[in-house]
Design a protein around this motif. Structure first.
Motif, PDB file in Angstrom:
ATOM      1  N   UNK A 125      -7.106   1.224   7.956  1.00 31.96           N
ATOM      2  CA  UNK A 125      -5.768   1.768   8.179  1.00 31.96           C
ATOM      3  C   UNK A 125      -5.598   2.228   9.619  1.00 31.96           C
ATOM      4  N   UNK A 126      -6.652   2.724  10.246  1.00 28.16           N
ATOM      5  CA  UNK A 126      -6.594   3.163  11.645  1.00 28.16           C
ATOM      6  C   UNK A 126      -6.221   1.990  12.551  1.00 28.16           C
ATOM      7  N   UNK A 127      -6.788   0.819  12.279  1.00 21.46           N
ATOM      8  CA  UNK A 127      -6.457  -0.372  13.075  1.00 21.46           C
ATOM      9  C   UNK A 127      -4.974  -0.722  12.909  1.00 21.46           C
ATOM     10  N   UNK A 128      -4.469  -0.695  11.672  1.00 22.44           N
ATOM     11  CA  UNK A 128      -3.051  -0.997  11.423  1.00 22.44           C
ATOM     12  C   UNK A 128      -2.162   0.017  12.152  1.00 22.44           C
ATOM     13  N   UNK A 129      -2.523   1.294  12.023  1.00 20.05           N
ATOM     14  CA  UNK A 129      -1.760   2.366  12.657  1.00 20.05           C
ATOM     15  C   UNK A 129      -1.690   2.142  14.171  1.00 20.05           C
ATOM     16  N   UNK A 144       0.788  -1.229   0.000  1.00 25.43           N
ATOM     17  CA  UNK A 144       0.000   0.000   0.000  1.00 25.43           C
ATOM     18  C   UNK A 144       0.820   1.280   0.000  1.00 25.43           C
ATOM     19  N   UNK A 145       2.059   1.252  -0.439  1.00 29.83           N
ATOM     20  CA  UNK A 145       2.873   2.458  -0.431  1.00 29.83           C
ATOM     21  C   UNK A 145       2.768   3.204  -1.759  1.00 29.83           C
ATOM     22  N   UNK A 146       3.184   2.576  -2.854  1.00 32.21           N
ATOM     23  CA  UNK A 146       3.249   3.276  -4.142  1.00 32.21           C
ATOM     24  C   UNK A 146       1.872   3.658  -4.666  1.00 32.21           C
ATOM     25  N   UNK A 147       0.920   2.733  -4.609  1.00 32.57           N
ATOM     26  CA  UNK A 147      -0.418   3.042  -5.125  1.00 32.57           C
ATOM     27  C   UNK A 147      -1.095   4.125  -4.290  1.00 32.57           C
ATOM     28  N   UNK A 148      -0.915   4.082  -2.970  1.00 24.91           N
ATOM     29  CA  UNK A 148      -1.563   5.073  -2.118  1.00 24.91           C
ATOM     30  C   UNK A 148      -0.905   6.445  -2.230  1.00 24.91           C
ATOM     31  N   UNK A 149       0.403   6.484  -2.455  1.00 21.69           N
ATOM     32  CA  UNK A 149       1.077   7.775  -2.665  1.00 21.69           C
ATOM     33  C   UNK A 149       0.516   8.438  -3.925  1.00 21.69           C
ATOM     34  N   UNK A 157      -4.782   6.902   5.820  1.00 23.86           N
ATOM     35  CA  UNK A 157      -6.010   7.209   6.559  1.00 23.86           C
ATOM     36  C   UNK A 157      -6.733   8.426   5.987  1.00 23.86           C
ATOM     37  N   UNK A 158      -5.949   9.382   5.490  1.00 30.01           N
ATOM     38  CA  UNK A 158      -6.550  10.604   4.949  1.00 30.01           C
ATOM     39  C   UNK A 158      -7.118  10.399   3.534  1.00 30.01           C
ATOM     40  N   UNK A 172       9.137   4.790   8.559  1.00 29.35           N
ATOM     41  CA  UNK A 172       8.160   5.487   7.721  1.00 29.35           C
ATOM     42  C   UNK A 172       6.801   4.829   7.611  1.00 29.35           C
ATOM     43  N   UNK A 173       6.579   3.719   8.319  1.00 28.31           N
ATOM     44  CA  UNK A 173       5.305   3.015   8.196  1.00 28.31           C
ATOM     45  C   UNK A 173       4.166   3.792   8.872  1.00 28.31           C
ATOM     46  N   UNK A 174       4.402   4.340  10.053  1.00 26.19           N
ATOM     47  CA  UNK A 174       3.333   5.116  10.703  1.00 26.19           C
ATOM     48  C   UNK A 174       2.955   6.355   9.898  1.00 26.19           C
ATOM     49  N   UNK A 175       3.928   7.151   9.399  1.00 29.79           N
ATOM     50  CA  UNK A 175       3.530   8.275   8.546  1.00 29.79           C
ATOM     51  C   UNK A 175       2.795   7.826   7.273  1.00 29.79           C
ATOM     52  N   UNK A 176       3.209   6.692   6.703  1.00 31.54           N
ATOM     53  CA  UNK A 176       2.528   6.173   5.510  1.00 31.54           C
ATOM     54  C   UNK A 176       1.074   5.815   5.839  1.00 31.54           C
TER      55      UNK A 176
END
Length: 193
Positions: free
Chosen positions: A58-62, A13-18, A86-87, A77-81
Motif C-alpha cells: 500500500x505504501x508503494x501505491x500511496x 480494497x475499499x469496503x473489505x479494508x474498511x 497501510x495501518x 479519497x484514494x490517498x486517505x483510503x
C-alpha cells in the motif's frame, strides 16, 4: 473473540479494508481480500484506472499516486483510503491465492458477484477438513461513506454472531433479527473446508 473472519470485496480494497480496520480495532481475528485479477483504483478518468498487482505494498501505491496527482487522489479519497490500509496491513491479498491462510469461520462479501466467486472457490477446493464456513453477502455501495456504514453494520452482525454458542444452531434467527433491525436483506450460504 472466538471466530475467525474474512472480509472480501472485488479489486479496489475499499469496503473489505474498511471492515477489516474497524473489526481489527474491536479485537476481532480478521483478514481481508480482493477477488479481482488486479487491484484497481480510480484514475483521472473511468478509462484510466490505476492498476496494481496483488501483493504491491500500500505504501508503494500511496507514493505512486501522490507523485502522479496529489490533489486529485486526496480529493477523491484514494490517498486517505490507502493511508488507512497501510495501518491495517502491508499489501492487498487475493482471496483465490491465499488458501494457505487457513480456515475462516465467517466470510463477508460486499457485493453479490463476489459472494458467488467466494462460494465457487470454496466449492472447487478439496473439502478435506469438513469444517463449516458461513459466507454472508452484505450489499454495500462502493464509495467511502457507504463503506464506513457497511463496516459498522458488519461489526454489529459479527457481535451478534459472537454472542451465541454456535452460529450453526442460531444463524437463521440472527439473520432475521439483523434484517429487521437494519432493513437490509442478506444472502448467506454454508460451505466447507
Amino acid at each position: 473473540m472466538k471466530f475467525r473472519y474474512a472480509m472480501v470485496c472485488s479489486s479496489n480494497q475499499n469496503r473489505s479494508m474498511e471492515a477489516h480496520s474497524l473489526l481489527k480495532k474491536q479485537g476481532f481475528d480478521v483478514s481481508s481480500y480482493g477477488t479481482g485479477a488486479h487491484v484497481k483504483l480510480p484514475g483521472p478518468s473511468l478509462r484510466e484506472p490505476n492498476v496494481y498487482e496483488f501483493g504491491t505494498p500500500y505504501k508503494h501505491m500511496f507514493d505512486d499516486l501522490r507523485r502522479k496527482d496529489p490533489e486529485l487522489y486526496k480529493r477523491n479519497g484514494i490517498l486517505p483510503m490507502l493511508k488507512r490500509n497501510l495501518s491495517v496491513k502491508l499489501a492487498p491479498q487475493r482471496w483465490q491465492d491465499n488458501a494457505a491462510d487457513g480456515c475462516f469461520d465467517i466470510v463477508f462479501t460486499f457485493e453479490e458477484k463476489v459472494f458467488d466467486m467466494v462460494l465457487e472457490d470454496l466449492h472447487n477446493r478439496d473439502q478435506v477438513l469438513l469444517k463449516s464456513v458461513l459466507v454472508i453477502n452484505l450489499e454495500v455501495k462502493d464509495n467511502h461513506e457507504e463503506a464506513a456504514i457497511g463496516a459498522r453494520i458488519a461489526l454489529d452482525l459479527c457481535e451478534q454472531i459472537e454472542a451465541v454458542e454456535s452460529w450453526e444452531d442460531s444463524i437463521d434467527d440472527i439473520m432475521v433479527s439483523f434484517e429487521n433491525k437494519h432493513r437490509r436483506k442478506l444472502l448467506y450460504s454454508i460451505s466447507f473446508y
